[in-house]
Design an enzyme around this catalytic site. Structure first.
Site, mmCIF file in Angstrom:
data_model
loop_
_atom_site.group_PDB
_atom_site.id
_atom_site.type_symbol
_atom_site.label_atom_id
_atom_site.label_comp_id
_atom_site.label_asym_id
_atom_site.label_seq_id
_atom_site.Cartn_x
_atom_site.Cartn_y
_atom_site.Cartn_z
ATOM 1 N N ASN A 150 -9.942 24.817 -46.491
ATOM 2 C CA ASN A 150 -11.333 25.291 -46.551
ATOM 3 C C ASN A 150 -11.738 25.953 -45.241
ATOM 4 O OD1 ASN A 150 -11.286 22.619 -45.370
ATOM 5 N ND2 ASN A 150 -13.511 22.687 -45.404
ATOM 6 N N CYS A 168 -19.280 21.005 -42.992
ATOM 7 C CA CYS A 168 -19.422 19.548 -43.008
ATOM 8 C C CYS A 168 -18.991 18.914 -41.692
ATOM 9 C CB CYS A 168 -18.630 18.944 -44.151
ATOM 10 S SG CYS A 168 -19.069 19.678 -45.717
HETATM 11 N N1 PMP Z 1 -14.130 19.414 -50.354
HETATM 12 C C1 PMP Z 1 -14.081 20.621 -49.756
HETATM 13 C C2 PMP Z 1 -12.771 21.286 -49.611
HETATM 14 C C3 PMP Z 1 -15.249 21.220 -49.269
HETATM 15 O O1 PMP Z 1 -15.186 22.410 -48.653
HETATM 16 C C4 PMP Z 1 -16.481 20.531 -49.409
HETATM 17 C C5 PMP Z 1 -17.749 21.137 -48.867
HETATM 18 N N2 PMP Z 1 -18.131 22.285 -49.560
HETATM 19 C C6 PMP Z 1 -16.474 19.275 -50.041
HETATM 20 C C7 PMP Z 1 -15.287 18.754 -50.486
HETATM 21 C C8 PMP Z 1 -17.741 18.478 -50.195
HETATM 22 O O2 PMP Z 1 -18.661 19.124 -50.991
HETATM 23 P P1 PMP Z 1 -20.129 18.523 -51.207
HETATM 24 O O3 PMP Z 1 -20.735 18.439 -49.832
HETATM 25 O O4 PMP Z 1 -20.778 19.532 -52.066
HETATM 26 O O5 PMP Z 1 -20.006 17.209 -51.840
#
Ligand code: PMP
Length: 396
Positions: free
Chosen positions: A151, A325
């Site tokens: 990511n 994140c």
């Molecule tokens: N997994 C990946 C690879 C992410 O990039 C993200 C954040 N977009 C998440 C999990 C967590 O997503 P969310 O904050 O929408 O729960």
């Protein structure tokens, strides 16, 4: 509104999705658990939406889709749920060194509960070392979890090969498909995967809704206990407007992905070659070819990514240094460090992530403002070597 180039962190909701959702806030607001006619309408649309999300990944049974509140919850349900269900079989789980922070922290949590976690190393492009994966497997391994792509740096993982290794060794395979959900199609009938994390916003649906694909026969212990919705795997009244939006987004994505990917690759390649050509001492992180169509991740020597984001902000350009994140920590990206970069190299990163609404003029704008922003920071940086400073001062 900025020139928005941070689609990895959040995507705009497609107007067609918003229109589809609106009736489910207004007249069609009933709970699918209700026995009256309005409840039946909610049940019908819930099941139709489940079929559409199943179709998105070619899942044979709509009941394989468990709706959740998003990717973090799906990752928790998959990994903690499988760990708890299969713990009598074994206590060893394999992830990669460059998983999303939600998975890294789930792994740490499970380690405290007595599970053993191994982390597959990656090569300098951020692609997992398949040869190392085979060596990590032992008799107590119950699960392998590797995201479909990074990511951060956008390198695509060898999912088909991991699936073969997992199948051969009779180990469950989970993939967090979030990084590639809008650019790589998934067909679980041609590449077997036991569990897949999906999310609505990553395909231009609303936030706060996602799903876990759970292959028929695979079991997980629920992590949310209550009224037994979603076949008991995820209790709580379903978010019908969100689920309707998710399904609509999946339908649109399935139809439009091939065309959209070609469009994004064109913009991405223009951006990458433009930046690398114009800016001295700039590098592309991640694999040059095996990379997501919407990802360009750069590294500029002698400067800090955070300062660069602030410079771009002044030009009304929204970009990122890496995963949203993890952006509040001052630590360098664990992905870049796992790829072998030095701390100072890892700090000079810029993630430009494109999306359905990105235009050629947006790419031109960032190519126009980035060289000046990098130059300004380098002139202030004590790390910039004198030869480069001299060059910058010569060219006004
Ligand atoms: N997994 C990946 C690879 C992410 O990039 C993200 C954040 N977009 C998440 C999990 C967590 O997503 P969310 O904050 O929408 O729960």
């Amino acid at each position: 509104m900025s020139i928005y180039l941070d689609n990895q962190a959040a995507k705009p909701v497609d107007e067609r999705v918003i229109s589809e959702m609106l009736p489910y806030f207004r007249d069609k607001f009933a709970n699918p658990a209700s026995l009256h006619a309005d409840g039946d309408i909610a049940t019908d649309i819930l099941e139709k939406s489940r079929e559409m999300v199943a179709d998105f990944i070619n899942a044979p049974n709509p009941s394989d889709i468990i709706f959740t509140s998003g990717a973090t919850e799906s990752n928790n349900l998959a990994i903690i749920g499988a760990a708890n269900f299969y713990k009598r079989k074994g206590n060893h789980i394999i992830i990669s060194e460059i998983e999303h922070i939600s998975i890294l922290n789930i792994a740490k949590y499970l380690e405290k509960q007595g599970f053993k976690i191994s982390r597959i190393p990656v090569d300098r492009y951020g692609i997992i070392r398949l040869d190392k994966l085979e060596n990590l497997i032992n008799d107590s391994t119950i699960l392998i979890s590797v995201a479909s792509a990074s990511n951060e740096v956008g390198s695509i993982q060898p999912i088909e090969e991991i699936s073969k290794i997992a199948t051969k060794n009779k180990i469950l395979f989970h993939t967090d498909a979030i990084p590639s959900e809008s650019t790589l199609s998934i067909d679980v009938q041609s590449v077997p995967i036991d569990m897949i994390t999906l999310s609505s916003n990553d395909i231009y649906g609303p936030r706060g809704v996602g799903a876990l694909y759970l292959k028929k026969g695979v079991r997980v212990n629920p992590i949310i206990i209550g009224g037994g919705q979603e076949r008991g795997f995820r209790s709580g009244s379903e978010n019908i407007p969100g689920i309707v939006g998710f399904a609509k987004a999946a339908g649109i994505m399935k139809n439009e992905m091939p065309k959209e990917v070609e469009y994004l690759k064109g913009l991405r390649d223009k951006l990458i070659s433009g930046v690398l050509e114009i800016i001295p001492n700039s590098h592309l992180n991640g694999h040059p070819e095996k990379r997501l169509a919407n990802n360009a991740h750069f590294r500029f020597d002698y400067i800090e990514g955070e300062s660069l984001i602030l410079q771009l902000k002044e030009h009304n350009v929204a970009a990122a240094t890496g995963s949203a994140c993890s952006s509040k920590t001052l630590e360098p990206s664990h992905t870049l460090i796992a790829m072998g970069l030095l701390h100072e190299e890892a700090h000079g990163s810029l993630l430009v992530s494109l999306g359905r609404t990105t235009k050629l003029t947006d790419i031109n704008k960032i190519i126009e403002v980035l060289p000046g922003a990098v130059k300004r920071l380098r002139i202030m940086s004590p790390l910039t070597p004198p030869e480069l400073l001299k060059k910058y001062k010569e060219v006004k």
